[in-house]
Design an enzyme around this catalytic site. Structure first.
Site, PDB file in Angstrom:
ATOM      1  N   PRO A 132       0.789  -1.222   0.000  1.00  0.00           N
ATOM      2  CA  PRO A 132       0.000   0.000   0.000  1.00  0.00           C
ATOM      3  C   PRO A 132       0.829   1.285   0.000  1.00  0.00           C
ATOM      4  O   PRO A 132       1.867   1.374   0.645  1.00  0.00           O
ATOM      5  CB  PRO A 132      -0.829  -0.101   1.293  1.00  0.00           C
ATOM      6  CG  PRO A 132      -0.107  -1.092   2.136  1.00  0.00           C
ATOM      7  CD  PRO A 132       0.539  -2.054   1.188  1.00  0.00           C
ATOM      8  N   ASN A 133       0.309   2.235  -0.751  1.00  0.00           N
ATOM      9  CA  ASN A 133       0.848   3.593  -0.871  1.00  0.00           C
ATOM     10  C   ASN A 133       2.109   3.694  -1.723  1.00  0.00           C
ATOM     11  O   ASN A 133       2.580   4.800  -1.998  1.00  0.00           O
ATOM     12  CB  ASN A 133       1.099   4.221   0.524  1.00  0.00           C
ATOM     13  CG  ASN A 133      -0.169   4.263   1.350  1.00  0.00           C
ATOM     14  OD1 ASN A 133      -1.184   4.774   0.880  1.00  0.00           O
ATOM     15  ND2 ASN A 133      -0.150   3.702   2.548  1.00  0.00           N
ATOM     16  N   ARG A 154       5.365  10.851  -2.664  1.00  0.00           N
ATOM     17  CA  ARG A 154       5.068  10.528  -1.271  1.00  0.00           C
ATOM     18  C   ARG A 154       6.316  10.751  -0.405  1.00  0.00           C
ATOM     19  O   ARG A 154       7.311  10.037  -0.555  1.00  0.00           O
ATOM     20  CB  ARG A 154       4.642   9.059  -1.179  1.00  0.00           C
ATOM     21  CG  ARG A 154       4.432   8.563   0.221  1.00  0.00           C
ATOM     22  CD  ARG A 154       4.306   7.046   0.264  1.00  0.00           C
ATOM     23  NE  ARG A 154       4.090   6.603   1.621  1.00  0.00           N
ATOM     24  CZ  ARG A 154       4.291   5.366   2.050  1.00  0.00           C
ATOM     25  NH1 ARG A 154       4.700   4.428   1.206  1.00  0.00           N
ATOM     26  NH2 ARG A 154       4.079   5.047   3.298  1.00  0.00           N
ATOM     27  N   TYR A 212      11.329   8.550   1.189  1.00  0.00           N
ATOM     28  CA  TYR A 212      11.254   7.470   0.193  1.00  0.00           C
ATOM     29  C   TYR A 212      11.952   7.797  -1.126  1.00  0.00           C
ATOM     30  O   TYR A 212      12.009   6.947  -2.008  1.00  0.00           O
ATOM     31  CB  TYR A 212       9.783   7.102  -0.055  1.00  0.00           C
ATOM     32  CG  TYR A 212       9.095   6.580   1.193  1.00  0.00           C
ATOM     33  CD1 TYR A 212       9.534   5.409   1.809  1.00  0.00           C
ATOM     34  CD2 TYR A 212       8.039   7.270   1.780  1.00  0.00           C
ATOM     35  CE1 TYR A 212       8.934   4.937   2.966  1.00  0.00           C
ATOM     36  CE2 TYR A 212       7.422   6.801   2.939  1.00  0.00           C
ATOM     37  CZ  TYR A 212       7.880   5.634   3.527  1.00  0.00           C
ATOM     38  OH  TYR A 212       7.290   5.166   4.673  1.00  0.00           O
ATOM     39  N   ASN A 242       7.992  -5.582  -1.071  1.00  0.00           N
ATOM     40  CA  ASN A 242       7.905  -4.481  -0.111  1.00  0.00           C
ATOM     41  C   ASN A 242       6.462  -4.436   0.383  1.00  0.00           C
ATOM     42  O   ASN A 242       5.587  -3.891  -0.281  1.00  0.00           O
ATOM     43  CB  ASN A 242       8.290  -3.154  -0.756  1.00  0.00           C
ATOM     44  CG  ASN A 242       8.325  -2.019   0.257  1.00  0.00           C
ATOM     45  OD1 ASN A 242       7.777  -2.144   1.365  1.00  0.00           O
ATOM     46  ND2 ASN A 242       8.944  -0.915  -0.100  1.00  0.00           N
ATOM     47  N   ALA A 262       3.243  -0.828   4.889  1.00  0.00           N
ATOM     48  CA  ALA A 262       2.728  -0.825   6.265  1.00  0.00           C
ATOM     49  C   ALA A 262       2.198  -2.192   6.701  1.00  0.00           C
ATOM     50  O   ALA A 262       2.161  -2.485   7.906  1.00  0.00           O
ATOM     51  CB  ALA A 262       1.636   0.228   6.409  1.00  0.00           C
ATOM     52  N   GLU A 308      12.510  -9.463   1.445  1.00  0.00           N
ATOM     53  CA  GLU A 308      11.731  -8.315   1.913  1.00  0.00           C
ATOM     54  C   GLU A 308      12.558  -7.056   1.693  1.00  0.00           C
ATOM     55  O   GLU A 308      13.731  -7.004   2.069  1.00  0.00           O
ATOM     56  CB  GLU A 308      11.418  -8.498   3.405  1.00  0.00           C
ATOM     57  CG  GLU A 308      10.656  -7.334   4.018  1.00  0.00           C
ATOM     58  CD  GLU A 308      10.416  -7.545   5.522  1.00  0.00           C
ATOM     59  OE1 GLU A 308      10.852  -8.582   6.077  1.00  0.00           O
ATOM     60  OE2 GLU A 308       9.802  -6.643   6.136  1.00  0.00           O
ATOM     61  N   HIS A 339      12.603  -2.742   2.001  1.00  0.00           N
ATOM     62  CA  HIS A 339      12.051  -1.446   2.418  1.00  0.00           C
ATOM     63  C   HIS A 339      12.975  -0.360   1.886  1.00  0.00           C
ATOM     64  O   HIS A 339      14.198  -0.456   2.042  1.00  0.00           O
ATOM     65  CB  HIS A 339      11.955  -1.340   3.943  1.00  0.00           C
ATOM     66  CG  HIS A 339      11.051  -2.362   4.536  1.00  0.00           C
ATOM     67  ND1 HIS A 339       9.682  -2.240   4.517  1.00  0.00           N
ATOM     68  CD2 HIS A 339      11.325  -3.555   5.122  1.00  0.00           C
ATOM     69  CE1 HIS A 339       9.147  -3.302   5.086  1.00  0.00           C
ATOM     70  NE2 HIS A 339      10.118  -4.119   5.456  1.00  0.00           N
ATOM     71  N   ARG A 355      13.465   4.484  12.247  1.00  0.00           N
ATOM     72  CA  ARG A 355      12.234   5.264  12.238  1.00  0.00           C
ATOM     73  C   ARG A 355      11.407   4.962  13.494  1.00  0.00           C
ATOM     74  O   ARG A 355      11.939   4.477  14.489  1.00  0.00           O
ATOM     75  CB  ARG A 355      11.482   4.976  10.937  1.00  0.00           C
ATOM     76  CG  ARG A 355      12.329   5.341   9.702  1.00  0.00           C
ATOM     77  CD  ARG A 355      11.562   5.144   8.427  1.00  0.00           C
ATOM     78  NE  ARG A 355      10.372   5.985   8.399  1.00  0.00           N
ATOM     79  CZ  ARG A 355       9.363   5.800   7.542  1.00  0.00           C
ATOM     80  NH1 ARG A 355       9.424   4.821   6.645  1.00  0.00           N
ATOM     81  NH2 ARG A 355       8.308   6.590   7.580  1.00  0.00           N
TER      82      ARG A 355
HETATM   83  C1  DQA Z   1       8.276   1.040   3.753  1.00  0.00           C
HETATM   84  C2  DQA Z   1       8.389   1.269   5.261  1.00  0.00           C
HETATM   85  C3  DQA Z   1       7.046   1.068   5.950  1.00  0.00           C
HETATM   86  O1  DQA Z   1       7.169   1.274   7.351  1.00  0.00           O
HETATM   87  C4  DQA Z   1       6.038   2.034   5.387  1.00  0.00           C
HETATM   88  O2  DQA Z   1       4.767   1.794   5.969  1.00  0.00           O
HETATM   89  C5  DQA Z   1       5.962   2.038   3.916  1.00  0.00           C
HETATM   90  C6  DQA Z   1       7.179   1.900   3.140  1.00  0.00           C
HETATM   91  C7  DQA Z   1       9.592   1.376   3.020  1.00  0.00           C
HETATM   92  O3  DQA Z   1       9.707   0.988   1.862  1.00  0.00           O
HETATM   93  O4  DQA Z   1      10.478   2.019   3.595  1.00  0.00           O
HETATM   94  O5  DQA Z   1       4.897   2.242   3.337  1.00  0.00           O
HETATM   95  O6  DQA Z   1       7.988  -0.319   3.510  1.00  0.00           O
END
Ligand code: DQA
Length: 153
Positions: free
Chosen positions: A15-16, A23, A28, A79, A82, A103, A105, A112
């Protein structure tokens, strides 16, 4: 081991991440999702591999994509965004399909907020890469392509 010659990797984004580029660029970066997917594709194709790219904002759709990867992909670069921090269902889906998972990120989740420090996905991932930005996707594809080469013992 690969599924009989399947030199294909699922690159899955949660998501997002469709908003990448605009964003919170301080966290990011300015690369878009299309840039991320192109980087993964380039890393794969230079090794004779291909990628399927999926992004969804919906937990169930991500689970369906994980299930569908069984038989079509040899591994998953993921990825979970959240959902990393909340979703037992996604971790269970990854365990169920028994594919190697890297995985990724973009940000270093350990630098963070406290609630980002734990990931349910990490417990079922082979490798975790965080904080390398878009390069993390390239590294993840390289790792899977190299470790899953059919000719490797
Ligand atoms: C994320 C880190 C997560 O905590 C966050 O909710 C994201 C992006 C990252 O790529 O750094 O949406 O996965």
């Amino acid at each position: 081991m690969t599924t009989a010659g399947t030199r294909n990797i699922l690159v899955l984004n949660g998501p997002n991440l469709n908003l990448l580029g605009t964003r919170e660029p301080g966290i990011y970066g300015t690369s878009t999702l299309a840039d991320v997917e192109a980087a993964a594709m380039a890393a794969a194709s230079s090794r004779g591999w291909s990628v399927d790219c999926v992004q969804s904002n919906h937990e169930g759709d991500l689970i369906d994509a994980i299930h569908a990867a069984r038989g079509t992909a040899a591994g998953i670069v993921f990825n979970p965004a959240a959902y990393s921090h909340t979703s037992v269902a996604i971790a269970d889906a990854l365990s169920a399909v028994e594919l190697p998972v890297v995985e990724v990120h973009l940000s270093n989740i350990h630098r963070r907020e406290e609630f980002r420090h734990h990931s349910f996905v990490s417990a079922v991932a082979s490798v975790v890469i965080c904080g390398a930005g878009i390069s993390g996707y390239r590294m993840a594809v390289e790792y899977l392509a190299e470790s899953l080469e059919p000719e490797r013992g």
